[in-house]
Scaffold this motif. Structure first.
Motif, PDB file in Angstrom:
ATOM      1  N   PHE A 158     -11.236  18.844  -7.821  1.00  0.00           N
ATOM      2  CA  PHE A 158     -10.602  18.341  -9.039  1.00  0.00           C
ATOM      3  C   PHE A 158     -10.342  16.842  -8.857  1.00  0.00           C
ATOM      4  CE2 PHE A 158      -7.176  17.720 -12.122  1.00  0.00           C
ATOM      5  CZ  PHE A 158      -7.635  18.479 -13.195  1.00  0.00           C
ATOM      6  N   PRO A 159     -10.555  16.015  -9.895  1.00  0.00           N
ATOM      7  CA  PRO A 159     -10.417  14.558  -9.743  1.00  0.00           C
ATOM      8  C   PRO A 159      -9.083  14.115  -9.166  1.00  0.00           C
ATOM      9  CG  PRO A 159     -11.314  15.092 -11.894  1.00  0.00           C
ATOM     10  CD  PRO A 159     -10.947  16.392 -11.272  1.00  0.00           C
ATOM     11  N   ASP A 160      -7.988  14.796  -9.544  1.00  0.00           N
ATOM     12  CA  ASP A 160      -6.661  14.402  -9.082  1.00  0.00           C
ATOM     13  C   ASP A 160      -6.180  15.202  -7.887  1.00  0.00           C
ATOM     14  OD1 ASP A 160      -6.515  12.565 -11.170  1.00  0.00           O
ATOM     15  OD2 ASP A 160      -5.729  14.063 -12.552  1.00  0.00           O
ATOM     16  N   GLY A 161      -7.058  16.013  -7.299  1.00  0.00           N
ATOM     17  CA  GLY A 161      -6.649  16.833  -6.168  1.00  0.00           C
ATOM     18  C   GLY A 161      -5.818  18.023  -6.624  1.00  0.00           C
ATOM     19  N   PRO A 162      -4.964  18.547  -5.742  1.00  0.00           N
ATOM     20  CA  PRO A 162      -4.147  19.717  -6.100  1.00  0.00           C
ATOM     21  C   PRO A 162      -3.190  19.404  -7.246  1.00  0.00           C
ATOM     22  CG  PRO A 162      -4.181  19.375  -3.721  1.00  0.00           C
ATOM     23  CD  PRO A 162      -4.793  18.158  -4.329  1.00  0.00           C
ATOM     24  N   THR A 163      -3.203  20.276  -8.264  1.00  0.00           N
ATOM     25  CA  THR A 163      -2.345  20.083  -9.440  1.00  0.00           C
ATOM     26  C   THR A 163      -1.500  21.308  -9.745  1.00  0.00           C
ATOM     27  OG1 THR A 163      -4.102  20.903 -10.875  1.00  0.00           O
ATOM     28  CG2 THR A 163      -3.981  18.509 -10.552  1.00  0.00           C
ATOM     29  N   GLY A 164      -1.804  22.423  -9.078  1.00  0.00           N
ATOM     30  CA  GLY A 164      -1.177  23.689  -9.414  1.00  0.00           C
ATOM     31  C   GLY A 164      -2.169  24.674  -9.982  1.00  0.00           C
ATOM     32  N   ARG A 165      -3.459  24.278 -10.040  1.00  0.00           N
ATOM     33  CA  ARG A 165      -4.514  25.189 -10.465  1.00  0.00           C
ATOM     34  C   ARG A 165      -4.948  26.045  -9.277  1.00  0.00           C
ATOM     35  NH1 ARG A 165      -4.830  20.715 -13.654  1.00  0.00           N
ATOM     36  NH2 ARG A 165      -5.502  21.048 -15.826  1.00  0.00           N
ATOM     37  N   TYR A 166      -5.110  27.339  -9.510  1.00  0.00           N
ATOM     38  CA  TYR A 166      -5.396  28.279  -8.430  1.00  0.00           C
ATOM     39  C   TYR A 166      -6.903  28.430  -8.211  1.00  0.00           C
ATOM     40  CZ  TYR A 166      -0.468  29.597  -9.002  1.00  0.00           C
ATOM     41  OH  TYR A 166       0.906  29.583  -9.083  1.00  0.00           O
ATOM     42  N   THR A 167      -7.560  27.318  -8.002  1.00  0.00           N
ATOM     43  CA  THR A 167      -8.999  27.316  -7.774  1.00  0.00           C
ATOM     44  C   THR A 167      -9.377  25.975  -7.164  1.00  0.00           C
ATOM     45  OG1 THR A 167     -11.165  27.673  -8.823  1.00  0.00           O
ATOM     46  CG2 THR A 167      -9.512  26.477 -10.118  1.00  0.00           C
ATOM     47  N   ASN A 168     -10.661  25.782  -6.889  1.00  0.00           N
ATOM     48  CA  ASN A 168     -11.091  24.526  -6.279  1.00  0.00           C
ATOM     49  C   ASN A 168     -11.249  23.408  -7.295  1.00  0.00           C
ATOM     50  OD1 ASN A 168     -13.340  26.390  -6.951  1.00  0.00           O
ATOM     51  ND2 ASN A 168     -14.648  24.652  -6.469  1.00  0.00           N
ATOM     52  N   GLY A 169     -11.377  23.738  -8.568  1.00  0.00           N
ATOM     53  CA  GLY A 169     -11.574  22.710  -9.592  1.00  0.00           C
ATOM     54  C   GLY A 169     -10.948  23.087 -10.911  1.00  0.00           C
ATOM     55  N   PHE A 215     -12.122  18.131 -26.569  1.00  0.00           N
ATOM     56  CA  PHE A 215     -11.003  17.296 -26.134  1.00  0.00           C
ATOM     57  C   PHE A 215     -11.456  16.406 -24.981  1.00  0.00           C
ATOM     58  CE2 PHE A 215      -8.924  20.905 -28.147  1.00  0.00           C
ATOM     59  CZ  PHE A 215      -7.890  20.309 -28.863  1.00  0.00           C
ATOM     60  N   ASP A 216     -10.980  15.164 -24.951  1.00  0.00           N
ATOM     61  CA  ASP A 216     -11.352  14.250 -23.877  1.00  0.00           C
ATOM     62  C   ASP A 216     -10.311  14.230 -22.765  1.00  0.00           C
ATOM     63  OD1 ASP A 216      -9.265  12.882 -25.010  1.00  0.00           O
ATOM     64  OD2 ASP A 216     -10.406  11.068 -25.495  1.00  0.00           O
ATOM     65  N   HIS A 217      -9.388  15.177 -22.805  1.00  0.00           N
ATOM     66  CA  HIS A 217      -8.362  15.300 -21.770  1.00  0.00           C
ATOM     67  C   HIS A 217      -7.996  16.776 -21.663  1.00  0.00           C
ATOM     68  CE1 HIS A 217      -6.196  15.207 -25.591  1.00  0.00           C
ATOM     69  NE2 HIS A 217      -5.302  15.987 -25.002  1.00  0.00           N
ATOM     70  N   LEU A 218      -7.384  17.142 -20.557  1.00  0.00           N
ATOM     71  CA  LEU A 218      -6.954  18.524 -20.392  1.00  0.00           C
ATOM     72  C   LEU A 218      -5.605  18.742 -21.062  1.00  0.00           C
ATOM     73  CD1 LEU A 218      -7.984  19.201 -16.689  1.00  0.00           C
ATOM     74  CD2 LEU A 218      -9.194  19.795 -18.795  1.00  0.00           C
ATOM     75  N   ILE A 219      -5.356  19.984 -21.463  1.00  0.00           N
ATOM     76  CA  ILE A 219      -4.082  20.320 -22.106  1.00  0.00           C
ATOM     77  C   ILE A 219      -2.977  20.323 -21.050  1.00  0.00           C
ATOM     78  CG2 ILE A 219      -2.855  22.068 -23.446  1.00  0.00           C
ATOM     79  CD1 ILE A 219      -5.200  20.699 -24.919  1.00  0.00           C
ATOM     80  N   PRO A 220      -1.891  19.589 -21.257  1.00  0.00           N
ATOM     81  CA  PRO A 220      -0.857  19.446 -20.228  1.00  0.00           C
ATOM     82  C   PRO A 220      -0.020  20.712 -20.055  1.00  0.00           C
ATOM     83  CG  PRO A 220      -0.129  18.421 -22.255  1.00  0.00           C
ATOM     84  CD  PRO A 220      -1.566  18.825 -22.489  1.00  0.00           C
ATOM     85  N   PRO A 221       0.484  20.959 -18.839  1.00  0.00           N
ATOM     86  CA  PRO A 221       1.385  22.094 -18.627  1.00  0.00           C
ATOM     87  C   PRO A 221       2.735  21.832 -19.281  1.00  0.00           C
ATOM     88  CG  PRO A 221       1.245  20.773 -16.638  1.00  0.00           C
ATOM     89  CD  PRO A 221       0.222  20.213 -17.593  1.00  0.00           C
ATOM     90  N   ASN A 268      -0.152  24.011  -5.566  1.00  0.00           N
ATOM     91  CA  ASN A 268      -0.132  22.543  -5.624  1.00  0.00           C
ATOM     92  C   ASN A 268      -0.278  21.942  -4.234  1.00  0.00           C
ATOM     93  OD1 ASN A 268       2.388  23.553  -4.916  1.00  0.00           O
ATOM     94  ND2 ASN A 268       3.520  21.860  -5.870  1.00  0.00           N
ATOM     95  N   TYR A 269      -1.242  22.463  -3.476  1.00  0.00           N
ATOM     96  CA  TYR A 269      -1.498  21.953  -2.130  1.00  0.00           C
ATOM     97  C   TYR A 269      -2.976  22.155  -1.796  1.00  0.00           C
ATOM     98  CZ  TYR A 269      -1.191  26.949  -0.928  1.00  0.00           C
ATOM     99  OH  TYR A 269      -1.385  28.306  -0.879  1.00  0.00           O
ATOM    100  N   SER A 300      -1.773  25.438 -14.901  1.00  0.00           N
ATOM    101  CA  SER A 300      -2.218  24.102 -14.491  1.00  0.00           C
ATOM    102  C   SER A 300      -1.080  23.286 -13.888  1.00  0.00           C
ATOM    103  CB  SER A 300      -2.813  23.356 -15.693  1.00  0.00           C
ATOM    104  OG  SER A 300      -1.849  23.237 -16.738  1.00  0.00           O
ATOM    105  N   GLY A 301      -0.001  23.979 -13.473  1.00  0.00           N
ATOM    106  CA  GLY A 301       1.099  23.269 -12.826  1.00  0.00           C
ATOM    107  C   GLY A 301       2.479  23.735 -13.215  1.00  0.00           C
TER     108      GLY A 301
END
Length: 357
Positions: free
Chosen positions: A60-71, A84-90, A52-53, A39-40
């Motif tokens: 994805f709500p924040d756009g490119p984050t380093g995830r290798y997919t569209n969402g 969880f109400d948030h994603l697990i941080p890298p 990350n481009y 995830s980054g």
């Protein structure tokens, strides 16, 4: 709740994902693996393996984050299903997050072996991911005032999601121009050596307090677009040799999970039968052959070309680039892993059952 959390919940609702209200079903989630879960963590590394481009993250709500997919990734969806109400941080960017709730250590191109994927540049192999986990445990211990026993009790209740091994084949064994693995081992010998190393890492993770494991089997690697192009023969839809190697690895990994369940009676290891799940996911079995049609225009490295517009209807495609599934396929895998409609998908139980133990 902050604006970022609200945006995230709106996105989940629009994605058709069930939102679990209340406390998460586990106190923390730790994620290990490769680009299927990253995830980054690769964003600032010196490597050609980055995402990350644009067009990665187009949904994805924040756009490119380093995830290798569209969402969302599979691990992201499982995070949400756990409440969880948030994603697990890298790990590379965990500052400002409550690391007591978990960290994502996964790294694109990484594998079980140290050298896997290194022809692309730097990555964080599984052993290094465990070292990073030790750092996080030390940080958590400081946060709770040095009470080690409290940390140990918490870690026993956490979920450890491990999805790794694909790159050891596609970015190691089946790349003889970069690696000599295929000269030293037969496919079965190589798989056995991988599972042996994998076992050592899992036991080390167990010693650090882990007791609830999700071990994800490999896709049929010969059916991903890059391997079809590189190793397919006679216009076949899949590369047989690569598929056979991944099957042998999966058989050994399933046997390892059973062995570890017997060896550590107070711990639980789930094996996720990814190929069987894949056989029941519509996008991976489309009669028009969408399983070999990527959503984005790819470069020589099999990843999306930067700033190129992807396909419009991404829900009809199985693969976003030559290696990685689209978000809708990731959603299926997450749902089937969490609440399995078949006892054969997750052995000996699914994630929803595991977290209730």
């Amino acid at each position: 709740m902050g604006c970022e959390s609200k945006l995230w919940l709106v996105f989940l609702l629009m994605s058709g994902v069930t939102i679990v209200v209340g406390e998460p079903q586990v106190p923390c989630l730790f994620i290990f693996g490769d680009s299927l879960s990253d995830s980054g963590n690769n964003n600032k590394l010196s490597t050609d393996c980055k995402a990350n481009y644009f067009p990665y993250g187009i949904d994805f709500p924040d756009g490119p984050t380093g995830r290798y997919t569209n969402g969302l990734t599979i691990a992201d969806f499982i995070t949400q299903l756990l409440g969880f109400d948030h994603l697990i941080p890298p790990y590379a960017n965990y500052g400002g997050y409550d690391i007591k709730e978990g960290v994502n250590y996964a790294s694109g191109s990484a594998g079980i072996r140290y050298d896997t994927g290194k022809h692309l540049g730097d990555n964080v192999e599984l052993e290094k991911q465990l070292q990073n986990h030790k750092v996080i445990i030390s940080e958590i211990t400081k946060q709770v005032g040095g009470r080690v026993e409290n940390v140990e009790e918490r870690l026993k209740k956490c979920l450890y999601y491990v999805n790794v091994g694909s790159n050891d084949f596609i970015n190691n064994y089946f790349l003889p121009q970069h690696y000599r693995s295929s000269e030293k081992y037969s496919p079965e010998e190589f798989g056995a050596e991988l599972v042996k190393q994998y076992s050592q890492h899992l036991k080390a993770l167990h010693q650090l307090g882990a007791s609830k494991f999700v071990l994800v089997g490999l896709h049929l690697l010969g059916c991903i677009p890059h391997e079809i192009i590189t190793h397919g023969k006679n216009h076949s839809l899949c590369a047989t040799e690569v598929n056979n190697a991944s099957r042998m690895f999966n058989n050994k990994l399933e046997a390892l999970s059973q062995q570890l369940n017997k060896q550590f009676s107070h711990s639980n290891f789930i094996y996720v039968n990814t190929p069987l799940m894949a056989s029941h996911i519509p996008q991976l079995n489309h009669p028009r052959g969408n399983q070999i049609v990527t959503c984005c225009e790819v470069g020589s490295n099999g990843q999306c070309k930067e700033e190129h517009e992807p396909c419009r209807d991404r829900s009809l495609h199985a693969f976003f680039d030559d290696f990685h599934p689209t978000e809708i396929v990731n959603r299926f895998f997450a749902r089937y892993s969490y609440h399995s409609p078949s006892k054969s998908y997750t052995l000996p139980m699914d994630i929803s059952q595991l977290v209730r133990l």
